[in-house]
Every structure is written in structure tokens, then in C-alpha cells.
Design an enzyme around this catalytic site. Sequence first.
Site, PDB file in Angstrom:
ATOM      1  N   HIS A  70     -11.560  -5.019   4.311  1.00  0.00           N
ATOM      2  CA  HIS A  70     -10.928  -5.395   3.036  1.00  0.00           C
ATOM      3  C   HIS A  70      -9.439  -5.623   3.282  1.00  0.00           C
ATOM      4  CE1 HIS A  70      -9.029  -1.438   2.255  1.00  0.00           C
ATOM      5  NE2 HIS A  70     -10.137  -0.903   2.750  1.00  0.00           N
ATOM      6  N   ASP A 114      -7.107  -5.602   0.752  1.00  0.00           N
ATOM      7  CA  ASP A 114      -6.241  -4.998  -0.269  1.00  0.00           C
ATOM      8  C   ASP A 114      -5.817  -3.595   0.153  1.00  0.00           C
ATOM      9  OD1 ASP A 114      -8.955  -4.158  -0.612  1.00  0.00           O
ATOM     10  OD2 ASP A 114      -8.435  -3.360  -2.589  1.00  0.00           O
ATOM     11  N   ASP A 143      -5.248   2.017   6.523  1.00  0.00           N
ATOM     12  CA  ASP A 143      -6.376   1.648   5.658  1.00  0.00           C
ATOM     13  C   ASP A 143      -6.079   0.322   4.982  1.00  0.00           C
ATOM     14  OD1 ASP A 143      -8.599   1.598   4.041  1.00  0.00           O
ATOM     15  OD2 ASP A 143      -7.968   3.248   2.772  1.00  0.00           O
ATOM     16  N   GLU A 158     -11.230  -3.677  -2.641  1.00  0.00           N
ATOM     17  CA  GLU A 158     -12.081  -2.558  -2.222  1.00  0.00           C
ATOM     18  C   GLU A 158     -11.586  -1.257  -2.801  1.00  0.00           C
ATOM     19  OE1 GLU A 158     -13.537   0.806   0.202  1.00  0.00           O
ATOM     20  OE2 GLU A 158     -11.459   0.167   0.000  1.00  0.00           O
ATOM     21  N   GLU A 159     -10.288  -1.180  -3.090  1.00  0.00           N
ATOM     22  CA  GLU A 159      -9.683   0.101  -3.474  1.00  0.00           C
ATOM     23  C   GLU A 159      -9.790   0.395  -4.965  1.00  0.00           C
ATOM     24  OE1 GLU A 159      -8.988   2.150  -1.366  1.00  0.00           O
ATOM     25  OE2 GLU A 159      -8.134   1.270   0.442  1.00  0.00           O
ATOM     26  N   GLU A 210     -13.148   0.061   8.649  1.00  0.00           N
ATOM     27  CA  GLU A 210     -12.413   1.122   7.943  1.00  0.00           C
ATOM     28  C   GLU A 210     -11.891   2.131   8.964  1.00  0.00           C
ATOM     29  OE1 GLU A 210     -11.660   1.871   4.816  1.00  0.00           O
ATOM     30  OE2 GLU A 210     -12.912   0.567   3.559  1.00  0.00           O
ATOM     31  N   HIS A 229      -4.477   6.311   1.892  1.00  0.00           N
ATOM     32  CA  HIS A 229      -3.993   6.544   0.518  1.00  0.00           C
ATOM     33  C   HIS A 229      -2.824   7.518   0.461  1.00  0.00           C
ATOM     34  CE1 HIS A 229      -8.243   5.327  -1.101  1.00  0.00           C
ATOM     35  NE2 HIS A 229      -7.842   4.587  -0.086  1.00  0.00           N
TER      36      HIS A 229
END
Lengths: 351, 351
Positions: B69, B71, B95, B124-125, B153, B327
Site C-alpha cells: 500500500h 498510503d 510502514d 490501507e490505513e 508489510e 504508526h
Amino acid sequence: MRLDLAQEVGALTARLVDIESVSGDEKALADAIEEALLPLGHLTVRRVGHNIVARTELGRAERIVIAGHIDTVPVAGNLPSRVADGVLHGCGSSDMKSGVAVQLKLSLLENPNRDLTFVFYECEEIEAERNGLLRLTREHPDWLAGDLAVVMEPTDGLIEGGCQGTLRVEVVARGVRAHSARSWEGVNAIHAIKPIIDVLDRYEPRRPVVDGLEYHEGLNAVAVRGGVAGNVVPDECVVTVNYRFAPDRTLDEALDHVREVFDGFEVRLTDGAPGARPGLTHPVAAAFAAALGGVPRAKLGWTDVARFSALGIPAVNCGPGDPNLAHTSGEHVGLAKIEECERRMVGWLTG
Amino acid sequence: MRLDLAQEVGALTARLVDIESVSGDEKALADAIEEALLPLGHLTVRRVGHNIVARTELGRAERIVIAGHIDTVPVAGNLPSRVADGVLHGCGSSDMKSGVAVQLKLSLLENPNRDLTFVFYECEEIEAERNGLLRLTREHPDWLAGDLAVVMEPTDGLIEGGCQGTLRVEVVARGVRAHSARSWEGVNAIHAIKPIIDVLDRYEPRRPVVDGLEYHEGLNAVAVRGGVAGNVVPDECVVTVNYRFAPDRTLDEALDHVREVFDGFEVRLTDGAPGARPGLTHPVAAAFAAALGGVPRAKLGWTDVARFSALGIPAVNCGPGDPNLAHTSGEHVGLAKIEECERRMVGWLTG
């Protein structure tokens, strides 16, 4: 929109209810009240915002302040008003346009035995900073001077003395944030509020007697919030606790008590207001109580009597509405209740 | 904004990090990736939304799908990127823009030993409904066809097989509303969540072995909310519970389990996604594991491998980032880790 003060008090209440005046939107009603009072030669009428103060200047030995807010909570499908079986239904009927109607009827008294100050004010049902009575206490405390204040909030026609104070604190539980897929790497702050709930569960509220009236305290969670995202073990959870305290405690003392109760937790004061002692031992209040009859009881909810109390004026609540119906969509008031309240007040002020 | 795919993988990662692409705002980065891939004659490039699928068509016996992903979670004062002591810091570095950089480097392989499909996707987030890979599975499942999917990932360069499923329920505690000045007339719903917390406190998570990998379940409160107003004893309090379950349970079985655990409470499913079995017993996945080296472990967090699994494609997670930093505002990735990941992947696809 005109008000006819010659109407009977029940019909006048219905008229007031039908002039919608949700907090912040009181102009129409304030205008109508001002217009109705201005022609009365025995009253001096002043206004600031949508707050109106009308006074007799008869040089009597005592001055009584009779106050009521003219705003209501939001309409809940309960307008226009309707009467059925001697009961008036509608938004604000109980809290507190029936009291305002009694005030307006009393304003017609040209020769009362005590000087009278009528206060009609805005924004009582919303955040304190916008409260019209608070504004008057700050900008024109001289307009409010008197020996006793009667706030005509709904009390079922009884005298409710003083009021309890209220404060809110946030009690904070902390943890360690983690991804919820690996929750064992964190400490869940939501789990950590259990001891806070335990404290509340075990709490024994005081019921002290103050100036002859029994109060009843309470310590309650009114909100809880915690959570970062749906996949995160949260690191903070906040319980908002409301302490209702009897008027033998100051706001500072009440806060100290709450801090002691939640010893070990972070406690943040968010807002608070002191209570008001019932003051019924004061001669002028005692005379009012004797004239009105019934057994005075303690006021448990916070009301604007505390604002008079802060100015050094003994203050009581007494109005025809039912306090248990306040803020409900089924709000109503018996017409006979309003008439009886008017009769007793007139009796006291002319007897 | 142009990407130079000839840059070293670390520098390319930094470039990707500096093209901000918080979920919902991926256009600039998607455009840059599309622009960089279009000139590569050995790839067929397709796009829908900000999702790009580029494929070789070499007629090889196996086709590998390599997905990531583009984003990131919201920027947290961690842009632009910076390099210090061989470590790249910045939003999305771990990430998973380091994984995306490896994908882009692999896209330069003109003659891989397996056909390759590169998937770059958006959102995705955030909520699943906007997930670009979900959209591709619905609208263009043929674009995703393959014998093995590698989702890049962050896994610290290891192979993490399958993933745990996840579901969220709201567990509801009820009370009776009352004014907080007369709290004894109500029942506080916030107090009523204590047994819910007790259940969570006592819960013993399973650690089952599935296809040779040990999973680790978890049942956690991720949110709590209750409260009507600052002067009201609330009549409802809702605890949101997240159950992470091993892939030997279906979503339905997992929900049944949660209902059983919270027997006596109202339990409302808000969302859920099944897990994915690790699939490492499949020959093509086993070959990948052998080429990459290291000891495969179970993936505990839910990832989009489950979307491939649902299409019947064995799928594993393998990327250079550190899953524990995902995150966080301190997110970073070692440049050597990215290079090593690239080297091993190239080795597998060209060996």
C-alpha cells in the site's frame, strides 16, 4: 406579539409558552415582556441584552427580588401549547414560563407592602458564561439589590431553600499504548478505570442538615471516554465525575474532598459552582416561608439562587412547575397550581 | 514529482517518504509511480483510482504477486525524511514505503524466473471499504491472479505467514437515566461496565499452532463511551472490544466465541475480517521461504494477505520495515535492512 397582562395567569402562561424562546433566541419574548411592562407607571424598567429588570420605588422597608429565566430547552415536538383537563402542556410550561407568568401578574401590583424587583433573564439552560443573571451580577449588581430573592424555578409551589453546589472533575486512568494485535505489549487504560468505578460504587454520600434543611449529596460518573482507534490498546481513559455537594462545603472544600476520594489518580477540575445555604433563618425569608405555608425542603439541583447568595442576598426557589418534568418532552403544569402560587404570592405581598 | 528507479533502494525509499501520501491523498505518489513504470517495456501497467497493477507477461510457470500500500497514517511532525547513522526516519518509512521501494526496484527486472505482478494500492490505513486492494479484488480479480502473493508489510525482513482475523463488537451496559443531582433515582450505566472489564481481565487468550506456526489471540477493550450530559446519570455505556483470532477459526466461529464470553450482555458486531492460514505448506510458498531464509513466524496483525487468501492465493508478509514501529511518530528503518530485503528478493526471482 403582544402580551395582555390582564389575562388570567394560566392563559398568560400559555401565551408565554407559545412565544418560542429556546436559549439564545429570546428576543421576541424579551421584547414582548418589555413592551408589557413599560406602560406600568409604578415600575422603572431597565434592559441589557434580553434581560429585563423592573422595580418599584416605594421606599418600603424591605425589597424582594423575584426572578425567572425566560429561555427554554430545545423544543421537542411540544409546541404549540395545549390545555387538557386543566393541565397546560408545552415546552417551558413547567420550567419555567408558569413562574414567569406569576411574576408578570405580580408586576401589576401598584401598592405592594414591600418594594419589588422583577428580573427576567436569558440563557439559563445553557453554558454558564451566557447566563443573563450572571451578566447582571457582573454589570449591574445594583439592579439586583434586595433583602430576599425568590427564584421561581419549578418547586411544585413549595419553598426549596438554597441549593447544592456542583463540580465536575476528570479522573484519568493511564496505560501503555500498543497495537491490539499484540496487546500484551501494552497496558489497557480502560481496564484501569475499574478502581475508579469501585470508589464510586462504595461511596457513601453525606446527608447533612444545613440551616434546618437536609441535603443529599452524590458522586457520580457522568461520562467516560477512552479509545485511540479500533486496533489500538488505549493509553488513557477518562471518567468525568460530577460531585453534588451540600452548601455547608465551599467549592474548594468540595474539590479537596474529591481529590482525597480519588487519591492516586490524576484529577482535573473542569467546572464547578458553589452551592447556596438555604438562609431560611433570616427573618425576611422566614416571613416568606410562613406566608407561603408548606414545609420547606432543601434544593438538590444547582440553581441561580447561588448567584444571589454570592451577592449576599438570601434566596429561595419557589415556583408552580414540577421539577421532575423539567427538560422532558411531556413537560406540563396544572393550571390550578399556577393560580395557587399567584394567590399565595399576592397574599404575601399585599397582606 | 518524478521517481528515479535507478537510485539505490534506500535513497528511493527516502524519495517515496517525502512524497506525502496520507490515506485519501495518494494521487501525487500514485502518479509518480505510474509515470516511472509506464516507460518499462516489459510491464503492462493498469490503473484504477490510485491503484496501479503492473505485470510481466513472460509465460513463466509461476506468477508471483508482490503488493504494497502506498498510503500512510497521518504525518506526526515526522516529515521530511532524514537519514542518521544509516537509519532513515520519516512517516511511512517502515510502514511501508521501504517495501514499496523494493517493489519498484524489482519492477526493473526484465527477465525474472517467475512472472511478476506488482500491486501498488491506496487507503490501507483507513476503513476497509476504501481499501484499494479490496476494490481490485471486487472489480479486477483477474489482475491479481497468481500462485503466491507477497505483501511487503513490515516484518523485519522475516516471513510472517498468514494473519489473525479481527472483529470488533460493542458490548452494551444499560442503566436508568436520572438527573445527577438526584442520582439515586437512576442506575449508572458506567458502573455497569465493571463486569465487562472483569471478563476482559480474566480472559485467557489461546495460542494455537496452525500449519506449523504459533498464533497468539487477544481480547481487548479498544474504546469506551458513555455519557449524556454533565448533569445526567447515563443510561448506556458501550465498550468496544476487539477480538484478534487465530486463522483456525472462521469469522462466524470467532463471533460465537465472543457472544459466549459476554453472555448476558447485548453484543453488537461492528466489523470483522477473517484471518488467513499461513499456507507455507504450499510448494510455491515453501520455495519462497527457503530462498529468503530465516524462521517463518505467525503474523499476528491482520493484513491484506487475507484478501489474497480469500481469492484462493497463498500469501505471506515479508518486508524490510519493523512492525513494532508502524504508526509511531518515531517510525524509521535501517538502510541495510532495505538493501538486504531487496538482495534476497532479487536472488529468489533471478536465481
